[in-house]
Design an enzyme around this catalytic site. Structure first.
Site, PDB file in Angstrom:
ATOM      1  CB  CYS A   1     -14.570  25.698  59.318  1.00 51.31           C
ATOM      2  SG  CYS A   1     -15.983  24.307  60.060  1.00 51.31           S
TER       3      CYS A   1
ATOM      4  CG  ASN B   1     -16.045  19.031  61.783  1.00 57.21           C
ATOM      5  OD1 ASN B   1     -15.498  17.786  63.137  1.00 57.21           O
ATOM      6  ND2 ASN B   1     -16.187  18.823  60.944  1.00 57.21           N
TER       7      ASN B   1
ATOM      8  CB  CYS C   1     -21.043  25.318  58.061  1.00 57.81           C
ATOM      9  SG  CYS C   1     -23.050  25.418  59.358  1.00 57.81           S
ATOM     10  NE  ARG C   2     -16.770  27.661  58.044  1.00 55.64           N
ATOM     11  CZ  ARG C   2     -16.408  29.161  58.485  1.00 55.64           C
ATOM     12  NH1 ARG C   2     -15.922  30.180  57.788  1.00 55.64           N
ATOM     13  NH2 ARG C   2     -15.750  28.721  60.048  1.00 55.64           N
TER      14      ARG C   2
ATOM     15  CG  ASP D   1     -19.565  30.085  59.576  1.00 57.41           C
ATOM     16  OD1 ASP D   1     -20.490  28.976  59.323  1.00 57.41           O
ATOM     17  OD2 ASP D   1     -19.417  29.765  61.518  1.00 57.41           O
TER      18      ASP D   1
END
Length: 158
Positions: free
Chosen positions: A7, A10, A12-13, A124
C-alpha cells in the site's frame, strides 16, 4: 511461494492484509508453504508500527498486527517475491513503474488477484474513522478466503 502486500505507507491496509492472510494461512494446509510480508511505496513510516486504529480494529477480530513494522518496497522484492499484491491502482502503477529490469515478480491488485472484486481497490482509511477501518478489514477478510482458494489451486492442495 512468496507474497508481498503493498500500500502507500505500510501502516493501514497492507499490515492488516498481512495479518489477516497470515492468520488464514497458518490455520490451513498452506502453513509453511507461503511466505508473506507487507511494504509501502513511500518511506514516511519506515520502522513504525501500524496505525493504532488498524491495530485496534484487527485486534477486535482476533488478528494481532502490533508487532509489525513499516518498511518501504525494495528492489530486491521484485526478485525475491512471486507476487506484489497492491491495495489500489495508484500503488499498482507505482510498483510497476519502479520495477527494475531484472524483476521477476508479478504484480496485481490484491482484490482482483484473490478473485473478490475484479479491478477492485481497498480504500485508504487513514483520514477516516472506525467505520472506514472496519470496511477495510471486512474487504480483506473476504479477500483472504479467495487467496486461500487460489493458493490451494496453484499449489495443488486441498
Amino acid at each position: 511461494m512468496r507474497l508481498l502486500v503493498v500500500c502507500l505507507g505500510n501502516i493501514c491496509r497492507s499490515p492488516v492484509a498481512e495479518g489477516v492472510l497470515r492468520a488464514r494461512i497458518e490455520a490451513s494446509s498452506l502453513r509453511g508453504l507461503i511466505e508473506l510480508d507487507s511494504a509501502g511505496t513511500g518511506d514516511w513510516h519506515v520502522g513504525e508500527p501500524p496505525d493504532r486504529r488498524s491495530i485496534a480494529n484487527a485486534a477486535q477480530h482476533g488478528v494481532d498486527i502490533a508487532g509489525l513494522r513499516a518498511r518501504q518496497l525494495a528492489a530486491a522484492d521484485y526478485r525475491e517475491c512471486d507476487w506484489l499484491l497492491c491495495a489500489d491502482r495508484a500503488n499498482l502503477r507505482d510498483v510497476r513503474a519502479r520495477a527494475p529490469k531484472d524483476a521477476t515478480a508479478q504484480s496485481a491488485l490484491l482484490l482482483d488477484w484473490c478473485g473478490t472484486v475484479a479491478d477492485g481497490e481497498i480504500p485508504d482509511p487513514y483520514t477516516g474513522g472506525p467505520a472506514q477501518f472496519e470496511h477495510v478489514f471486512q474487504l480483506l477478510d473476504r479477500a483472504a478466503d479467495g487467496a486461500i482458494a487460489r493458493l490451494r489451486r496453484e499449489l495443488q492442495l486441498r
